[in-house]
Write an enzyme that holds these catalytic residues in place. Structure first.
Site, PDB file in Angstrom:
ATOM      1  N   GLU A  22      36.056  37.711  41.695  1.00 22.51           N
ATOM      2  CA  GLU A  22      36.117  37.430  43.132  1.00 22.51           C
ATOM      3  C   GLU A  22      35.628  36.027  43.458  1.00 22.51           C
ATOM      4  O   GLU A  22      36.204  35.337  44.304  1.00 22.51           O
ATOM      5  CB  GLU A  22      35.293  38.474  43.900  1.00 22.51           C
ATOM      6  CG  GLU A  22      35.848  39.881  43.823  1.00 22.51           C
ATOM      7  CD  GLU A  22      37.265  39.987  44.372  1.00 22.51           C
ATOM      8  OE1 GLU A  22      37.614  39.212  45.282  1.00 22.51           O
ATOM      9  OE2 GLU A  22      38.024  40.843  43.899  1.00 22.51           O
ATOM     10  N   HIS A  25      38.361  33.488  42.964  1.00 21.48           N
ATOM     11  CA  HIS A  25      39.306  33.408  44.086  1.00 21.48           C
ATOM     12  C   HIS A  25      38.752  32.489  45.182  1.00 21.48           C
ATOM     13  O   HIS A  25      39.470  31.637  45.717  1.00 21.48           O
ATOM     14  CB  HIS A  25      39.548  34.797  44.681  1.00 21.48           C
ATOM     15  CG  HIS A  25      40.445  35.675  43.871  1.00 21.48           C
ATOM     16  ND1 HIS A  25      41.647  35.238  43.348  1.00 21.48           N
ATOM     17  CD2 HIS A  25      40.339  36.979  43.512  1.00 21.48           C
ATOM     18  CE1 HIS A  25      42.226  36.234  42.697  1.00 21.48           C
ATOM     19  NE2 HIS A  25      41.445  37.300  42.770  1.00 21.48           N
TER      20      HIS A  25
END
Length: 217
Positions: A22, A25
């Site tokens: 995550e 990203h």
């Protein structure tokens, strides 16, 4: 005791795999012009910022315990709270979407190699760290490969779906993006019907073998 040891072996690799996925990203989004994740404090290595109680804890460890109790060999996987990305703020939204989406699976592939390198170092040190570390390293390779392959499925909003939207011509990309509202249901159906047993999970063992061979694990 077996349950406690299993949790100890898998807990750190799972949390690290999901957290770095995550964060990658968010970092890629900021690099290409969207500071949304950065402003929300989601470009962080603190797993508490990314944990989803169901996807990060209940699902992966439920799978581990199911394997332990039944003798099955389902690859553990899970998910975290999605990093907020405003694709409209990217400098080139359609093109840059590909790199933002690909950053998560790329982070998992890098981690899989990282665990392999640590196991290679353990071998060079005549097994220093013991069997528990070796099992954790293997778990790190497997969970990162499972997360990478699952996210590369071309189903929006999975990363593979975002990549497909970026690559498709605009009219087709718009139509394909409409599947996002059904994406989670499609994934659950694929899991329930065991389609992934043929499309995804069989790839883990050969990729694991390649990584371990290349890293001397």
């Amino acid at each position: 005791m077996d349950i406690v040891l299993t949790i100890l072996v898998w807990a750190f690799p799972v949390l690290l795999a999901i957290t770095l996925h995550e964060a990658a990203h968010g970092y890629a989004a900021r690099h290409f012009g969207d500071p949304t994740a950065f402003l929300a404090g989601r470009i962080s290595l603190n797993p508490l910022r990314h944990i989803d109680p169901v996807g990060t804890i209940a699902v992966p460890f439920g799978i581990v315990l199911l394997n332990l109790v039944t003798g099955a060999s389902f690859p553990p996987f899970g998910w975290a709270k999605a990093v907020p990305v405003d694709f409209g703020r990217l400098r080139h939204p359609k093109r840059d979407m590909l790199w933002v989406a690909a950053a998560g699976p790329a982070a998992n592939l890098a981690q899989a190699f990282g665990w392999g390198l640590m196991l290679g170092l353990q071998n060079a040190l005549d097994g220093y760290g013991g069997d528990l570390f070796y099992q954790m390293g293997v778990a790190g390779i497997m969970v990162n490969l499972a997360l990478m392959l699952l996210n590369l499925l071309p189903i929006p909003p999975l990363d593979g779906g975002r990549i497909a939207i970026s690559l498709l011509p605009a009219p087709l990309a718009y139509r394909f993006a409409q599947l996002e509202r059904y994406g989670f249901m499609i994934l659950i159906a694929l899991l329930y019907l065991r389609v992934l047993d043929y499309l995804v999970w069989p790839l883990i063992a050969p990729l694991k073998a390649i990584i371990m061979a290349l890293t001397g694990a």
